[in-house]
Design an enzyme around this catalytic site. Structure first.
Site, PDB file in Angstrom:
ATOM      1  N   LYS A 202       0.812  -1.216   0.000  1.00  0.00           N
ATOM      2  CA  LYS A 202       0.000   0.000   0.000  1.00  0.00           C
ATOM      3  C   LYS A 202       0.847   1.267   0.000  1.00  0.00           C
ATOM      4  O   LYS A 202       2.006   1.277   0.432  1.00  0.00           O
ATOM      5  CB  LYS A 202      -0.982  -0.014   1.175  1.00  0.00           C
ATOM      6  CG  LYS A 202      -2.123  -0.994   0.935  1.00  0.00           C
ATOM      7  CD  LYS A 202      -3.286  -0.791   1.875  1.00  0.00           C
ATOM      8  CE  LYS A 202      -4.475  -1.639   1.446  1.00  0.00           C
ATOM      9  NZ  LYS A 202      -5.606  -1.511   2.371  1.00  0.00           N
ATOM     10  N   ARG A 236      -4.396 -10.240   4.004  1.00  0.00           N
ATOM     11  CA  ARG A 236      -4.708 -10.091   2.578  1.00  0.00           C
ATOM     12  C   ARG A 236      -3.426  -9.674   1.861  1.00  0.00           C
ATOM     13  O   ARG A 236      -2.841  -8.641   2.192  1.00  0.00           O
ATOM     14  CB  ARG A 236      -5.807  -9.043   2.395  1.00  0.00           C
ATOM     15  CG  ARG A 236      -6.334  -8.895   0.978  1.00  0.00           C
ATOM     16  CD  ARG A 236      -7.466  -7.883   0.945  1.00  0.00           C
ATOM     17  NE  ARG A 236      -8.056  -7.761  -0.381  1.00  0.00           N
ATOM     18  CZ  ARG A 236      -7.632  -6.928  -1.327  1.00  0.00           C
ATOM     19  NH1 ARG A 236      -6.591  -6.123  -1.071  1.00  0.00           N
ATOM     20  NH2 ARG A 236      -8.212  -6.871  -2.510  1.00  0.00           N
TER      21      ARG A 236
END
Length: 259
Positions: A202, A236
């Site tokens: 991210k 995830r």
């Protein structure tokens, strides 16, 4: 949780798996690497991504779910904000809804989850995903959000055992707020529901340590290990094989030290 993005514009792997054959092959590869479940999405939620119509999202994801359902033994999750897409995906063989728009005013998605007795991942995010982060304690805000959503989901017929909580790392939060959530993740275990942590590659990682999206694996693994130590039960990830190695090692250490 292995990530299968059927999108042209996802921040990490946009455009790689638009063809059905490529997406199914990628999903099977993630399973071979050890994925326990797959998250299949047809709309990017990265900042600046263009909205996708319901019809287009269905066109992207349904062939992949249909190509995997009955062929694989692990659960399939549909990553969507649209109730109609969730319903179609569950009918096609998915068994989990991953809802990044859990901050919703209507209860249609929750009624669908209740109807199918599907798993439901309730993620914290601002009502408007592009909205600037609020000031104040992000840990308190996320905790209050989970409490409020649990009440609303129960009213719509969703049972507590269907629910997974996700603090929404990177969604409407500053880098500092993301770090606060990672550092105090254990506070979200009080609901006795599984926690999902999605930090893989991210942008907040790049803002903290630098580097482009393909240079964030070591930091992503560090966050995954911190998450496991703090009570997260689902990670995830794009890089399934590497993440499993890191998590298994962390679990081995914790299994010895916590005896």
């Amino acid at each position: 949780m292995g990530i299968v993005n059927i999108t042209p514009d996802s921040f990490s792997d946009g455009g790689k798996y638009l063809r059905r054959e490529a997406a199914v092959a990628h999903a099977l590869k993630l399973i071979d690497q050890g994925a326990d479940l797959l998250d299949i999405g047809g709309e990017s939620t990265r900042p600046g991504a263009a909205p996708v119509s319901e019809r287009e999202e269905l066109r992207r994801v349904l062939p992949i779910i249909e190509g995997l359902a009955g062929r694989v033994k692990i659960p399939l999750s549909i990553d969507t904000m649209k109730p109609a897409v969730a319903r179609a995906a569950l009918n096609a063989g998915a068994s989990i809804i991953n809802d990044v728009a859990a901050n919703r005013s209507d209860d249609e998605m929750w009624k669908i989850a209740a109807e199918f007795r599907a798993g439901y991942i309730c993620m914290h995010a601002p009502a408007k995903l592009r909205k600037k982060p609020k000031r104040g304690s992000i840990v308190v805000e996320v905790g209050n959000f989970f409490t409020g959503r649990m009440k609303k989901m129960r009213a719509a017929g969703v049972l507590p055992e269907q629910v997974v909580f996700d603090p929404g790392i990177g969604f409407g939060k500053t880098p500092e707020q993301n770090l606060q959530l990672l550092g105090e993740l254990r506070r979200f275990t009080t609901w006795k529901r599984p926690l999902l942590l999605g930090v893989s590659r991210k942008s907040f990682i790049g803002k903290i340590i630098g580097g482009n999206v393909n240079e964030r694996l070591p930091a992503s693994l560090a966050c995954a290990i911190l998450g496991i130590e703090s009570g997260a039960q689902i990670i995830r990830a794009h890089d399934v094989e590497e993440t499993i190695q890191a998590v298994r090692m962390a679990e081995a250490v914790l299994g010895v030290t916590r005896k």
